[in-house]
Scaffold this motif. Structure first.
Motif, mmCIF file in Angstrom:
data_model
loop_
_atom_site.group_PDB
_atom_site.id
_atom_site.type_symbol
_atom_site.label_atom_id
_atom_site.label_comp_id
_atom_site.label_asym_id
_atom_site.label_seq_id
_atom_site.Cartn_x
_atom_site.Cartn_y
_atom_site.Cartn_z
ATOM 1 N N ARG A 33 0.831 -1.201 0.000
ATOM 2 C CA ARG A 33 0.000 0.000 0.000
ATOM 3 C C ARG A 33 0.870 1.257 0.000
ATOM 4 N NH1 ARG A 33 -5.395 1.026 1.590
ATOM 5 N NH2 ARG A 33 -5.611 2.923 2.800
ATOM 6 N N LEU A 34 1.950 1.206 0.741
ATOM 7 C CA LEU A 34 2.850 2.353 0.811
ATOM 8 C C LEU A 34 3.457 2.648 -0.558
ATOM 9 C CD1 LEU A 34 4.415 4.470 2.431
ATOM 10 C CD2 LEU A 34 6.140 2.732 2.840
ATOM 11 N N ASN A 35 3.904 1.603 -1.261
ATOM 12 C CA ASN A 35 4.501 1.812 -2.580
ATOM 13 C C ASN A 35 3.494 2.399 -3.559
ATOM 14 O OD1 ASN A 35 6.994 0.953 -1.814
ATOM 15 N ND2 ASN A 35 6.716 -1.144 -2.532
ATOM 16 N N LEU A 36 2.253 1.919 -3.504
ATOM 17 C CA LEU A 36 1.221 2.480 -4.379
ATOM 18 C C LEU A 36 1.003 3.952 -4.076
ATOM 19 C CD1 LEU A 36 -1.507 -0.296 -4.631
ATOM 20 C CD2 LEU A 36 -0.060 0.588 -6.442
ATOM 21 N N ARG A 37 0.966 4.292 -2.793
ATOM 22 C CA ARG A 37 0.772 5.689 -2.432
ATOM 23 C C ARG A 37 1.923 6.545 -2.942
ATOM 24 N NH1 ARG A 37 1.677 7.463 3.305
ATOM 25 N NH2 ARG A 37 3.175 8.883 2.473
ATOM 26 N N LEU A 38 3.144 6.040 -2.801
ATOM 27 C CA LEU A 38 4.305 6.795 -3.273
ATOM 28 C C LEU A 38 4.272 6.979 -4.785
ATOM 29 C CD1 LEU A 38 7.137 5.321 -1.035
ATOM 30 C CD2 LEU A 38 6.046 7.544 -0.837
ATOM 31 N N PHE A 39 3.874 5.917 -5.519
ATOM 32 C CA PHE A 39 3.752 6.054 -6.975
ATOM 33 C C PHE A 39 2.685 7.078 -7.325
ATOM 34 C CE2 PHE A 39 5.428 1.516 -7.350
ATOM 35 C CZ PHE A 39 6.685 1.947 -7.707
ATOM 36 N N THR A 40 1.571 7.047 -6.619
ATOM 37 C CA THR A 40 0.484 7.990 -6.885
ATOM 38 C C THR A 40 0.937 9.412 -6.581
ATOM 39 O OG1 THR A 40 -1.081 6.252 -6.287
ATOM 40 C CG2 THR A 40 -1.948 8.470 -6.437
ATOM 41 N N GLU A 41 1.640 9.607 -5.469
ATOM 42 C CA GLU A 41 2.161 10.933 -5.134
ATOM 43 C C GLU A 41 3.128 11.421 -6.209
ATOM 44 O OE1 GLU A 41 4.003 10.929 -1.288
ATOM 45 O OE2 GLU A 41 2.150 10.345 -0.291
ATOM 46 N N ASP A 42 4.005 10.528 -6.670
ATOM 47 C CA ASP A 42 4.962 10.900 -7.711
ATOM 48 C C ASP A 42 4.246 11.297 -8.996
ATOM 49 O OD1 ASP A 42 7.061 10.434 -6.004
ATOM 50 O OD2 ASP A 42 7.594 8.487 -6.862
ATOM 51 N N ASP A 43 3.227 10.524 -9.368
ATOM 52 C CA ASP A 43 2.448 10.859 -10.560
ATOM 53 C C ASP A 43 1.781 12.217 -10.403
ATOM 54 O OD1 ASP A 43 3.146 8.494 -11.732
ATOM 55 O OD2 ASP A 43 1.212 7.510 -11.414
ATOM 56 N N TYR A 44 1.205 12.445 -9.232
ATOM 57 C CA TYR A 44 0.540 13.718 -8.962
ATOM 58 C C TYR A 44 1.525 14.883 -9.127
ATOM 59 C CZ TYR A 44 -1.525 17.527 -6.300
ATOM 60 O OH TYR A 44 -1.982 18.756 -5.902
ATOM 61 N N LEU A 161 -5.611 10.008 -3.844
ATOM 62 C CA LEU A 161 -4.794 10.221 -2.653
ATOM 63 C C LEU A 161 -5.650 10.556 -1.439
ATOM 64 C CD1 LEU A 161 -1.825 12.182 -4.236
ATOM 65 C CD2 LEU A 161 -1.690 9.955 -3.108
ATOM 66 N N LYS A 162 -6.716 11.325 -1.641
ATOM 67 C CA LYS A 162 -7.597 11.677 -0.514
ATOM 68 C C LYS A 162 -8.395 10.479 -0.042
ATOM 69 C CE LYS A 162 -8.433 16.582 -1.348
ATOM 70 N NZ LYS A 162 -9.419 17.575 -1.782
ATOM 71 N N GLU A 163 -9.010 9.748 -0.980
ATOM 72 C CA GLU A 163 -9.902 8.655 -0.620
ATOM 73 C C GLU A 163 -9.156 7.438 -0.081
ATOM 74 O OE1 GLU A 163 -12.360 7.840 -4.006
ATOM 75 O OE2 GLU A 163 -13.173 9.886 -4.019
#
Length: 169
Positions: A33-44, A161-163
């Motif tokens: 889950r952490l890696n997905l969040r980091l990828f999403t943050e990077d994309d953002y 990221l919010k949800e």
């Protein structure tokens, strides 16, 4: 025959002296889950940076095609982009009717445009000394499309990221 992931996992377990919990294929296929969040943050962040670059280029094009517009509309606004998408450049705005300008602005600003703003923009376009450059008008339209696309991606990533990760902006 080529070894597959199961063979690789088995060989790793046999060679290891450590008492480790075996890793399943499902765990390998699903990043944490952490890696997905980091990828999403990077994309953002990447989309925000790209959007900002396109916005700077857009501002430079507007400065060449209708330098008086920032006195009346913020170039980062949806209203400025809608107006320039419909009428890219001072000459196109000057040749448009006041009613066309007002309708274009009303769509974006939800009927909150007073007629004076449309008149002021129309008069400024008529008096503008900016040349009508076909390439510039095409560039403005393309940049607006790219900025709108990036805005859409940013909005989607922000929602994810919010949800999912309770990220606050």
């Amino acid at each position: 025959m080529m070894p597959n992931r199961n063979d690789f996992l088995a060989a790793c377990m046999l060679q290891s002296d450590l008492k480790v919990k075996p890793v399943t294929i499902a765990e390998l296929d699903n990043p944490s889950r952490l890696n997905l969040r980091l990828f999403t943050e990077d994309d953002y962040l990447m989309y925000v940076e790209i959007r900002n670059r396109f916005q700077k280029t857009f501002n430079k094009c507007v400065d060449q095609l209708f330098p008086e517009l920032p006195q009346y509309l913020n170039l980062d606004s949806d209203a400025a982009r809608a107006l320039l998408k419909e009428f890219p450049g001072s000459q196109k705005i000057a040749s448009a009717s006041l009613q066309q300008l007002r309708m274009t602005l009303d769509k974006v600003l939800k009927n909150s445009v007073n007629i004076d703003l449309a008149k002021q923009i129309h008069e400024a376009a008529k008096k503008s000394k900016a040349p009508g450059i076909e390439n510039g008008e095409f560039s403005i339209k393309m940049l607006i499309d790219q900025i709108e696309s990036d805005d859409h991606q940013i909005k989607e990533l922000k929602n994810v990221l919010k949800e999912k990760y309770h990220y606050s902006f």
